[in-house]
Motif scaffolding. Structure first.
Motif, PDB file in Angstrom:
ATOM      1  N   VAL A  84      20.996 -23.097  -7.365  1.00  0.00           N
ATOM      2  CA  VAL A  84      21.437 -21.712  -7.236  1.00  0.00           C
ATOM      3  C   VAL A  84      22.015 -20.607  -8.591  1.00  0.00           C
ATOM      4  N   HIS A  85      21.453 -19.595  -8.421  1.00  0.00           N
ATOM      5  CA  HIS A  85      21.163 -19.237  -9.133  1.00  0.00           C
ATOM      6  C   HIS A  85      22.765 -17.966  -9.310  1.00  0.00           C
ATOM      7  N   PHE A  88      23.547 -13.481  -6.861  1.00  0.00           N
ATOM      8  CA  PHE A  88      23.255 -14.367  -5.524  1.00  0.00           C
ATOM      9  C   PHE A  88      22.406 -14.185  -4.900  1.00  0.00           C
ATOM     10  N   LEU A  90      21.309 -12.820  -1.154  1.00  0.00           N
ATOM     11  CA  LEU A  90      21.812 -13.255   0.024  1.00  0.00           C
ATOM     12  C   LEU A  90      20.975 -11.559   0.234  1.00  0.00           C
ATOM     13  N   ASN A  99      21.266 -16.227   6.814  1.00  0.00           N
ATOM     14  CA  ASN A  99      20.949 -15.960   5.334  1.00  0.00           C
ATOM     15  C   ASN A  99      20.579 -17.370   4.875  1.00  0.00           C
ATOM     16  N   GLN A 146      30.443 -17.291  -0.307  1.00  0.00           N
ATOM     17  CA  GLN A 146      29.018 -17.186  -0.463  1.00  0.00           C
ATOM     18  C   GLN A 146      28.306 -17.806  -1.247  1.00  0.00           C
ATOM     19  N   GLN A 147      29.307 -18.477  -2.097  1.00  0.00           N
ATOM     20  CA  GLN A 147      28.679 -19.634  -3.519  1.00  0.00           C
ATOM     21  C   GLN A 147      27.873 -20.386  -2.342  1.00  0.00           C
ATOM     22  N   GLU A 150      24.425 -20.695  -0.677  1.00  0.00           N
ATOM     23  CA  GLU A 150      23.940 -20.881  -1.606  1.00  0.00           C
ATOM     24  C   GLU A 150      23.814 -22.245  -1.646  1.00  0.00           C
ATOM     25  N   LYS A 153      22.277 -23.256   1.389  1.00  0.00           N
ATOM     26  CA  LYS A 153      20.900 -22.667   1.640  1.00  0.00           C
ATOM     27  C   LYS A 153      19.972 -24.050   0.745  1.00  0.00           C
ATOM     28  N   THR A 154      20.452 -24.376   0.127  1.00  0.00           N
ATOM     29  CA  THR A 154      19.704 -25.563  -0.518  1.00  0.00           C
ATOM     30  C   THR A 154      19.894 -27.333   0.176  1.00  0.00           C
TER      31      THR A 154
END
Lengths: 510, 369
Positions: A84-85, A88, A90, A99, A146-147, A150, A153-154
């Protein structure tokens, strides 16, 4: 406990610098492992190597005790590594689910099988207590949410080892706490987490073990339980650090800034500042505490002329500066360290010299005939650079080539050198490392002791508590209370920040 | 003194670096163009020789090339100047046309003025008209936020039709599809008057005006407070606002100055070359070519002088190529390749790759040991 990641003797050079050197790192299964180091110490480089974004010059990487070559992020993902950068990645107008599945979309024939995707996202969200609405648009949800997207997502891609790069940099104190809970829940279900940070408090509250990196080398790996903030700070910076500044008693003088009944509307006529009154006298620091988005930014913008004042008055040394344009506000003696140094504070493509005169570029001392005297400007910048210890090869490089801490030092230098009677400091240490924070805090207190009036706006309660003489708490566009610094505690401020009554909170505490 | 010298050298180095990438892109484009001509079954040598001969072959041809180069430099500066403030001035064409027709009026209506004054007035009116024309676009952007690209395109059509209307009515030469001729006193001095070598060319001192304009543009942008503000707004409007710089004021001013360059180009075209304006069937192309000139010149005043020269050579030499049996379109293709390379920042990307590869190679050698 088994070792899930082992990095042995990793080294990497970029043209001109040795970014990391002979790094040894072990991550155990089911632990939260912090990589601690100042900006530019090499933490992110190391993690980008693990995630396949960079290739190491030497050394080997073992995942679950098998040696691997991670040539690109896809390889990393297939090995169960997720990252997680800090910024973000997205697509704002897409939904959370869209997303998350982006790049590995489930298909039904030729069409996207969004329903099964939503179900799967929901299931993962529930399992790790992320509480994400899979149908919400990313642009409508908070930064903290939003984080989580992320992170989801991973997880959706089967990550077992999660790398989080400076995850708390963008979060409010509440969101940081929530993130802590999420991370705990993730490790309790068998994930391993690597956390990159330079914030010491988070190391203590969130991690199991910590590896300190300084100038590309591993200094030490410690169990969090067996260490403390002072030791970590010293190892990280390489010298003793004053985490808390010595503060003398304030020497309070005349009123410098007076704000009366100030109201600010945005372009949609929504009221962000709803009738605020306060004053600051010379020689004192007024801290404004509050959760992000309660009108602090708009308050500053109204004082500095960056947004329109709907009603009310702003007086500086008795002179009305309400609704003046920024140029006039600057010239009347207001210095402003803006909350977003990239957006407001610097023209990143300008050289340091050019940036050092932003706001005073009209001044006669930089003029020569019809034009600007660039030699004088460069000399001026050189002086600021040496006085404020800005680390840079020269004053001619562009501002974007500097680290965040040095960029901030340049802004602080510029604003202080104008010798303003009122200094507004908004999030003056956001994203800075310990050494730079110490520097900025020292300079701000110096200004106070020189009889300046300071308005400090910060989301970091620690910073407010440490520096302020009086503390105003903003909630929903209003100042809900002003406390003397000696009466203020984190708990009491916290209640007020959440909209609680300051009187009631007194009773609660007693 | 020593200090000043080293500073100057440094400044030259910096500027040279900025224009070196497009320069390499141009060389590559010519090589690529050569292969293309070869593929058509023609000789690249013949083609390029006739290109050079047609544009630089003798003094008259060189003069005629510079006649084309003059407006290209000015419209290129116009586009680049706006770009430095973050604005895309597609309206150079319209500003050029309005500058031309206004210069015709000034050159015709003030008959009887002393020559130097009349010339100056004619150019000033043309530049001012272009400035106002562009200023409208800037004002709309600053006041209501409407996009300058859309508005300046629209203004191109308005300019074209306004110019044609005036050409056929108020300024019309009876029973002709063009305007009155400007007075003798409004005409720019031509080289042909003093140098026999330029006898058959319309080369005039407009080229020097264009070169001076490039220096002025460079000075304004890089050495003045105004230029500082314009570039600051172009790079980061938020920080500019914070630093007490008025975004609206700088947008309007930039567009006015930008438009003045194009307007001046149109005025020089009248006062130095055409002496009258024609009823236009379509755009002149000078304004649109200015966009390419600015792009290839890397939006740098000195780069623009060079790229203006290049485009002039291509245009003038192109017709000569046709006489030698090479299709004129080859020139268009070469122009296209140049722009493609420059726009894609091709040279820089390749250079960076080479650097990276060298780095990797050294590493493997090291590891091999």
């Amino acid at each position: 406990m088994s070792i899930v990641v082992e990095m042995r003797g990793i080294g990497k050079s970029f043209p001109g610098i040795r970014a990391i050197d002979n790094i040894k790192l072990q991550i155990k299964h089911g632990e939260i492992h912090v990589l601690l180091g100042e900006n530019g110490a090499g933490k992110s480089t190391l993690m980008n190597i693990l995630y396949g974004l960079y290739q190491p010059d030497e050394g080997e990487i073992l995942i679950k005790e098998k040696e691997v070559k991670i040539t690109n992020p896809n390889v990393a993902i297939s090995m169960g590594i997720g990252m997680v950068h800090q910024h973000f990645m997205l697509v704002p107008p897409f939904t959370v689910t869209e997303n998350i599945v982006l790049g590995s979309e489930p298909k039904k024939g030729l069409t996207l099988d969004i329903d099964s995707a939503i179900k799967e996202v929901e299931a993962i969200s529930k399992k790790y207590e992320l509480h994400v609405d899979p149908r919400a648009l990313v642009q409508d949800i908070s930064v903290g949410m939003q984080q989580r997207v992320e992170i989801l997502k991973t997880l959706y891609r089967g990550a077992e080892i999660l790398i989080l790069d400076e995850p708390t940099a963008v979060l409010t104190p509440q969101e940081i706490e929530e993130l802590g809970v999420i991370l705990k829940s993730l490790v309790s279900q068998g994930k391993s987490i690597i956390l990159i940070t330079h914030k010491l408090k988070e190391v203590m509250s969130m991690s199991d073990r910590v590896t300190i990196i300084r100038r590309g080398k591993v200094i030490d790996t410690l169990d969090t339980k067996s260490t403390n903030i002072e030791e970590l700070a010293e190892k990280m910076v390489g010298r003793k650090v004053n985490l808390y500044q010595e503060k003398s008693l304030p020497n309070i003088g005349d009123t410098v800034l007076q704000v009366k009944g100030l109201r600010v509307l945005d372009h949609r006529k929504l009221e962000h500042v709803k009738g605020v009154d306060f004053e600051i006298r010379s020689g004192e620091i007024l801290g404004v505490a509050g959760v992000d988005g309660n009108g602090q930014s708009e308050l500053i913008m109204a004082i500095t002329g960056l947004t329109k004042v709907a009603s009310g008055a702003v007086l500086l040394n008795g002179k009305d500066i309400t609704g003046k344009i920024p140029k006039e506000v600057i010239n009347s003696g207001v210095g402003h360290i803006p909350e977003d140094r990239h957006k407001r504070g610097l023209v990143l493509d300008f050289s340091l010299a050019e940036n050092s005169i932003l706001g005073s570029h009209h001044s006669k001392k930089f003029k020569a005939g019809t034009g600007l005297n660039y030699r004088k400007i460069r000399d001026y910048a050189k002086r600021l650079i040496s006085e404020f210890d800005v680390r840079t090869p020269s004053e001619k490089v562009s501002a974007k080539s500097l680290s965040g801490g040095n960029q901030q030092k340049l802004i602080v230098a510029r604003e202080l050198d104008r010798d303003p009677s009122l200094l507004i400091a908004a999030q003056p240490t956001r994203g800075l490392d310990v050494g730079a924070i110490e520097f900025v805090h020292k300079r701000l207190l110096e200004q106070r002791d020189h009889g300046k009036a300071l308005l400090l706006v910060s989301l970091e309660l620690d910073e407010i508590l440490e520096l302020s003489d009086r503390i105003a708490v903003m909630y929903d566009g209003k100042i809900v209370g002003v406390l003397d610094a000696k009466d203020a505690t984190e708990k009491r401020l916290g209640i007020m920040m959440a909209g609680g009554d300051s009187k009631a909170s007194d009773a609660d505490i007693q | 003194m020593e200090n000043r010298k080293s500073e100057l050298i440094e400044e030259i180095k910096k500027n040279a670096k900025e224009i070196s990438y497009p320069l390499i892109a141009i060389i590559i484009s010519f090589i690529a163009g050569g292969f293309l001509i070869y593929a058509f079954g023609k000789s690249p040598m013949v083609a390029y020789k006739s290109l050079i001969q047609g544009s630089l072959g003798d003094w008259n041809k060189f003069g005629e090339t510079l006649v084309v180069v003059t407006p290209l430099i000015l419209t290129g500066l116009s586009v680049a100047f706006a770009y430095k403030c973050g604005l895309f001035n597609i309206g150079a064409e319209g500003q050029f046309i309005i500058g031309s027709i206004s210069a015709v009026w000034a050159g015709w209506a003030f008959n009887g003025l002393p020559p130097v004054l009349h010339v100056f007035l004619t150019l000033a009116v043309g530049a001012a008209a272009g400035g106002i024309w562009a200023g409208i676009v800037g004002w709309l952007k600053a006041k209501v936020g409407s996009h300058e690209v859309i508005n300046s395109i629209m203004m191109n059509y308005i300019a074209l039709n306004v110019s044609n209307y005036l050409t056929m009515t108020f300024l019309n030469e009876e029973a002709k599809a063009f305007t009155h001729e400007i007075a003798q006193s409004a005409k720019l001095w031509r080289f042909a008057e003093a140098f026999a070598q330029f006898k058959y060319s319309r080369l005039n001192i407009g080229i020097f005006i264009a070169l001076a304009a490039a220096l002025i543009a460079y000075y304004i942008l890089n050495k003045t407070v105004r230029g500082y503000e314009i570039r600051a707004v172009g790079y980061n409007p938020h920080a500019s606002e914070y630093g007490g710089i008025s975004i609206a004021k700088n947008i309007v001013l930039t567009m006015v100055i930008s438009g003045m360059f194009s307007g001046l180009a149109g005025a020089i075209q009248i006062a130095g070359v055409q002496y009258r304006a024609n009823n236009l069937f379509g755009f002149t192309g000078y304004g649109f070519d200015g966009i390419s000139v600015a792009l290839v010149g890397n939006n740098h005043p000195i780069g623009i002088v060079l790229s203006g020269l290049l485009f002039g050579i291509l245009q003038k030499g192109g017709s000569n190529m046709q006489l030698n049996g090479i299709p004129k379109e080859v020139v268009g293709i070469i122009q296209g390749i140049i722009i493609l390379f420059v726009a894609a920042n091709f040279v820089r990307i390749v250079f960076d790759k080479i650097k990276e590869n060298r780095h990797l190679k050294q590493k493997t050698i090291r590891e091999g040991k």
